[in-house]
Scaffold this active site. Structure first.
Site, PDB file in Angstrom:
ATOM      1  N   GLY A 121     -13.321  -3.506   0.301  1.00 55.54           N
ATOM      2  CA  GLY A 121     -14.664  -2.941   0.468  1.00 55.54           C
ATOM      3  C   GLY A 121     -14.985  -1.863  -0.554  1.00 55.54           C
ATOM      4  O   GLY A 121     -16.098  -1.787  -1.082  1.00 55.54           O
ATOM      5  N   GLY A 127     -10.586  -8.580  -1.850  1.00 56.20           N
ATOM      6  CA  GLY A 127      -9.364  -8.879  -1.111  1.00 56.20           C
ATOM      7  C   GLY A 127      -8.843 -10.287  -1.357  1.00 56.20           C
ATOM      8  O   GLY A 127      -7.660 -10.484  -1.666  1.00 56.20           O
ATOM      9  N   ARG A 129       0.825  -1.211   0.000  1.00 54.74           N
ATOM     10  CA  ARG A 129       0.000   0.000   0.000  1.00 54.74           C
ATOM     11  C   ARG A 129       0.860   1.263   0.000  1.00 54.74           C
ATOM     12  O   ARG A 129       0.462   2.287  -0.543  1.00 54.74           O
ATOM     13  CB  ARG A 129      -0.940   0.007   1.200  1.00 54.74           C
ATOM     14  CG  ARG A 129      -2.046  -0.976   1.007  1.00 54.74           C
ATOM     15  CD  ARG A 129      -3.139  -0.794   2.013  1.00 54.74           C
ATOM     16  NE  ARG A 129      -4.322  -1.509   1.562  1.00 54.74           N
ATOM     17  CZ  ARG A 129      -5.288  -1.911   2.362  1.00 54.74           C
ATOM     18  NH1 ARG A 129      -5.240  -1.663   3.653  1.00 54.74           N
ATOM     19  NH2 ARG A 129      -6.330  -2.540   1.872  1.00 54.74           N
ATOM     20  N   LYS A 161     -20.354 -15.837   0.229  1.00 56.12           N
ATOM     21  CA  LYS A 161     -21.765 -15.543   0.465  1.00 56.12           C
ATOM     22  C   LYS A 161     -22.436 -14.795  -0.672  1.00 56.12           C
ATOM     23  O   LYS A 161     -21.893 -13.822  -1.184  1.00 56.12           O
ATOM     24  CB  LYS A 161     -21.890 -14.670   1.711  1.00 56.12           C
ATOM     25  CG  LYS A 161     -21.545 -15.373   2.992  1.00 56.12           C
ATOM     26  CD  LYS A 161     -21.821 -14.412   4.107  1.00 56.12           C
ATOM     27  CE  LYS A 161     -21.503 -14.965   5.465  1.00 56.12           C
ATOM     28  NZ  LYS A 161     -21.446 -13.853   6.429  1.00 56.12           N
TER      29      LYS A 161
HETATM   30  P1  ADP Z   1     -13.263 -11.517  -2.046  1.00 61.53           P
HETATM   31  O1  ADP Z   1     -12.485 -11.108  -0.814  1.00 61.53           O
HETATM   32  O2  ADP Z   1     -12.381 -11.759  -3.223  1.00 61.53           O
HETATM   33  O3  ADP Z   1     -14.405 -10.601  -2.323  1.00 61.53           O
HETATM   34  P2  ADP Z   1     -14.899 -13.338  -0.522  1.00 61.53           P
HETATM   35  O4  ADP Z   1     -14.417 -12.736   0.751  1.00 61.53           O
HETATM   36  O5  ADP Z   1     -16.285 -13.098  -0.926  1.00 61.53           O
HETATM   37  O6  ADP Z   1     -13.901 -12.970  -1.723  1.00 61.53           O
HETATM   38  O7  ADP Z   1     -14.755 -14.932  -0.426  1.00 61.53           O
HETATM   39  C1  ADP Z   1     -13.541 -15.592  -0.180  1.00 61.53           C
HETATM   40  C2  ADP Z   1     -13.743 -16.797   0.690  1.00 61.53           C
HETATM   41  O8  ADP Z   1     -14.733 -17.675   0.158  1.00 61.53           O
HETATM   42  C3  ADP Z   1     -12.488 -17.614   0.788  1.00 61.53           C
HETATM   43  O9  ADP Z   1     -12.019 -17.586   2.133  1.00 61.53           O
HETATM   44  C4  ADP Z   1     -12.888 -19.012   0.370  1.00 61.53           C
HETATM   45  O10 ADP Z   1     -12.327 -20.030   1.173  1.00 61.53           O
HETATM   46  C5  ADP Z   1     -14.384 -18.986   0.545  1.00 61.53           C
HETATM   47  N1  ADP Z   1     -15.043 -19.988  -0.302  1.00 61.53           N
HETATM   48  C6  ADP Z   1     -15.020 -20.062  -1.639  1.00 61.53           C
HETATM   49  N2  ADP Z   1     -15.671 -21.171  -2.063  1.00 61.53           N
HETATM   50  C7  ADP Z   1     -16.132 -21.798  -0.962  1.00 61.53           C
HETATM   51  C8  ADP Z   1     -16.889 -23.002  -0.731  1.00 61.53           C
HETATM   52  N3  ADP Z   1     -17.307 -23.763  -1.746  1.00 61.53           N
HETATM   53  N4  ADP Z   1     -17.180 -23.322   0.542  1.00 61.53           N
HETATM   54  C9  ADP Z   1     -16.763 -22.559   1.564  1.00 61.53           C
HETATM   55  N5  ADP Z   1     -16.048 -21.419   1.419  1.00 61.53           N
HETATM   56  C10 ADP Z   1     -15.731 -21.046   0.175  1.00 61.53           C
HETATM   57 MG    MG Z   2     -12.877 -11.388   1.328  1.00 59.76          MG
END
Ligand code: ADP
Ligand code: MG
Length: 393
Positions: free
Chosen positions: A373, A350, A36, A200
């Protein structure tokens, strides 16, 4: 509308107050990842090389309006001096006597870092008096802190407001982020394909809704795929599902009219662990005792085909539990497909950014966003007060 950049204005002998995002990870007072700080360097150098006097302001952690030594910006100022090869002054307060004195002493080409903005309760409160005190120190305001652009903290909104008619510009880090996360996405070269994953559906509903209006195709992986699969009547075993989002998933699929592409197979395990029993299953026929931890190989191949024809790609959210091999395969396959395509590729989020970097594809994609975020909020189509208030180019 693009905003005026710090590079477009004369800064010689002017005092520039630059909001940066120096919210770096620290362990026992040591910086564990200084990206950063590195990302902010071009605009920092642009000011000091042209004889500007530079005041840098940032938050670090969540000290909640109190002075807490572990969140001091002092180690960051030290690192910045190493990175720039110039001395960096540090003030142990934000708008107090010491800060004012140090601002007075700033010379052209000099850098001063003020202490953590969030040591002052006025920062999170968006306090106008606090903002006015900061504004009184400088002639020019520069926003170079994309990670906090979706927030209304005093240094992001009230401070540029308090600058009145004085220049309020963007730094190159924010300029680049906005270019990719807003301008490219609003006027994409087509086909425009989004890949969404992660844990989610609920985190990303608004992103999906917004992208349904602008993308040609949305590929869904990660745990969120199972809420969609269950919503259409599939059997997902123990996979992570948000049962209260089934109706919503159905309505997004209706709205999408075929734009949403779900996995056809899943890499499943009989528990959430590396040494679980593993099996590739049809995504609609996951055995009762198993859960989907990644997309399967057939899905990875189909997603790869769609990605190979795309002209613009946006990726947010891993395809599986990439932290736990072998459930990183789907994420790796998608990362590889994106890296190999000719498309303009944008990575937001992230964990997705961490995955692409870990897997060594960072240099083969067009843009990896630095703001978790903030990038999500931008992909939701939100407009940011902190950005709108700046001078148009
Ligand atoms: P980003 O930070 O890129 O926006 P998210 O925070 O939404 O991504 O999601 C990342 C998390 O989702 C990771 O820790 C990963 O382990 C989890 N994840 C992805 N697929 C699955 C799954 N099938 N079951 C449980 N957790 C999952
Ligand atoms: Mg995340």
């Amino acid at each position: 509308m693009p905003k005026k950049s710090i590079n477009d204005i004369d800064v010689a002998n002017q005092t520039v107050i630059m909001r940066v995002d120096f919210n770096v990870p620290l362990e026992n007072g040591q910086i564990t990842d200084d990206r950063r700080i590195e990302m902010a360097l071009p605009s920092i150098k642009s000011v000091i090389d042209r004889g500007g006097k530079l005041i840098l302001i940032s938050h670090l952690g969540r000290p909640k309006g109190q002075v807490k030594a572990e969140f001091s910006l002092q180690p960051i100022a030290t690192r910045l001096a190493e990175l720039t090869g110039t001395p960096v002054a540090f003030a142990a307060d934000t708008v107090g006597e010491e800060a004012k004195k140090q601002v007075q002493e700033l010379q052209p080409g000099g850098i001063l870092v003020l202490e953590n903005l969030r040591f002052h309760p006025g920062e999170k409160a968006g306090d106008t008096d606090f903002a006015a005190s900061l504004a009184s120190m400088a002639d020019i305001y520069c926003n170079n802190a994309f990670g906090t652009c979706h927030r209304k903290d005093a240094s992001m909104v009230a401070l540029p407001q308090a600058m009145g008619d004085q220049p309020k510009v963007v730094g190159s880090l924010v300029e680049t982020e906005i270019k990719f996360l807003k301008e490219v996405i609003e006027t994409p070269e087509r086909p425009f394909v989004a890949v969404l994953g992660g844990a989610k559906v609920s985190d990303k509903i608004t992103v999906i809704e917004n992208l349904l209006n602008i993308c040609d195709q949305i590929l869904i992986g990660g745990a969120m795929a199972f809420t969609f699969v269950m919503a259409r009547g599939g059997k997902v075993g123990q996979s992570l599902v948000e049962k209260d989002k089934l109706d919503l998933a159905r309505s997004l699929m209706d709205q999408g009219q075929g734009k949403l592409l779900l996995p056809v197979d899943a890499h499943c395990g009989d528990g959430f662990s590396e040494d679980c029993q593993k099996q590739i299953c049809s995504v609609d026929e996951i055995p009762e005792n198993m859960l989907g931890l990644d997309i399967g190989p057939e899905t990875a191949s189909r997603f790869g085909d769609v990605l190979s024809t795309a002209k613009t790609v946006l990726w947010n959210g891993p395809m599986g539990v990439f932290e736990m091999p072998p459930f990183d395969r789907g994420t790796r396959a998608v990362a590889e497909a994106i890296a190999s395509s000719q498309a303009t590729s944008i990575i937001g989020g992230g964990d997705s950014a961490a995955a692409i970097t870990q897997m060594g594809f960072e240099d083969r994609v067009t843009h990896v966003s630095t703001g978790g975020g903030a990038s999500l909020a931008m992909l939701e189509g939100q407009s940011f007060a902190a950005f709108e208030i700046l001078d148009d180019a």
